[in-house]
Design an enzyme around this catalytic site. Structure first.
Site, mmCIF file in Angstrom:
data_model
loop_
_atom_site.group_PDB
_atom_site.id
_atom_site.type_symbol
_atom_site.label_atom_id
_atom_site.label_comp_id
_atom_site.label_asym_id
_atom_site.label_seq_id
_atom_site.Cartn_x
_atom_site.Cartn_y
_atom_site.Cartn_z
ATOM 1 C CB CYS A 71 -2.434 1.425 5.993
ATOM 2 S SG CYS A 71 -1.806 0.449 4.600
ATOM 3 C CG HIS A 124 -2.035 -0.994 1.098
ATOM 4 N ND1 HIS A 124 -3.065 -1.043 2.000
ATOM 5 C CD2 HIS A 124 -2.300 -1.971 0.191
ATOM 6 C CE1 HIS A 124 -3.904 -2.001 1.667
ATOM 7 N NE2 HIS A 124 -3.448 -2.585 0.567
ATOM 8 C CD GLU A 162 -2.413 3.930 2.957
ATOM 9 O OE1 GLU A 162 -3.613 4.218 3.048
ATOM 10 O OE2 GLU A 162 -1.972 3.077 2.145
ATOM 11 C CB CYS A 199 -6.787 -0.617 4.723
ATOM 12 S SG CYS A 199 -5.072 -1.160 4.975
#
Length: 193
Positions: free
Chosen positions: A88, A54, A56, A85
């Protein structure tokens, strides 16, 4: 930094509830500015998800490399297309907790899977840990446009109903962040017995 193309910015950061035609997949883009407390820009970049990683997490890796001097305070502003999410969110909280010399603010264009409990919990955890998550509105879209888009000196032109979409998403985020104790008290105050 490779600036975003205008069309990518408008498509990916657009806060409309439904994707306008022509249809396309909304992806996660994370644009950030790393500054000193007095406002001096140290670094800025745009990231996106990479092969099962991701945006992040890519962001955390970049910031770790840029902020090794723990005697220096840093402020970070993130503009992100989707709110984090739960995984994260947990990683961001741990990262900021382990690096008290960092201050992080997140502005999200849209809330990711906001109807699911785990995703709501992730947002609450960020908020409770002192990492403000807010919804992007016109000033944030304009700042993101100025700093991260190859706009050819054109000013940001808001899409139709941008303000209404932002207000709607802000209301939803506000409901998610409202402590459950307040809701329990509200139900008690109804005196349904």
């Amino acid at each position: 930094m490779n600036p975003l193309q205008e069309v990518i910015f408008c498509r990916q950061f657009g806060n409309q509830h439904r994707v306008p035609k022509p249809y396309y997949r909304r992806k996660t883009y994370l644009c950030y500015q790393l500054k000193l407390p007095e406002g001096t820009l140290i670094h800025k970049d745009c990231l996106r998800n990479k092969k099962k990683r991701h945006a992040e997490m890519c962001f955390i890796d970049k910031i770790k490399a840029l902020t090794r001097d723990t005697s220096q305070r840093f402020e970070i502003i993130c503009y992100i297309t989707w709110s984090p999410c739960p995984f994260c969110a947990e990683e961001l909280v741990a990262f900021v907790k382990d690096n008290p010399h960092l201050s992080l603010r997140i502005f999200a264009s849209r809330l990711y899977v906001h109807w699911r409990w785990k995703y709501q919990q992730g947002l609450r955890h960020l908020h409770a840990s002192g990492i403000p998550v807010a919804v992007m509105s016109l000033p944030e879209f304009e700042d993101c446009w100025r700093n991260f888009v190859d706009h050819q000196d054109r000013s940001f032109q808001p899409w139709p109903n941008l303000d209404q979409y932002s207000k709607s998403i802000k209301r939803r985020l506000g409901k998610i962040l409202t402590p459950l104790n307040d809701l329990r008290n509200d139900f008690r105050n109804l005196k349904l017995e």
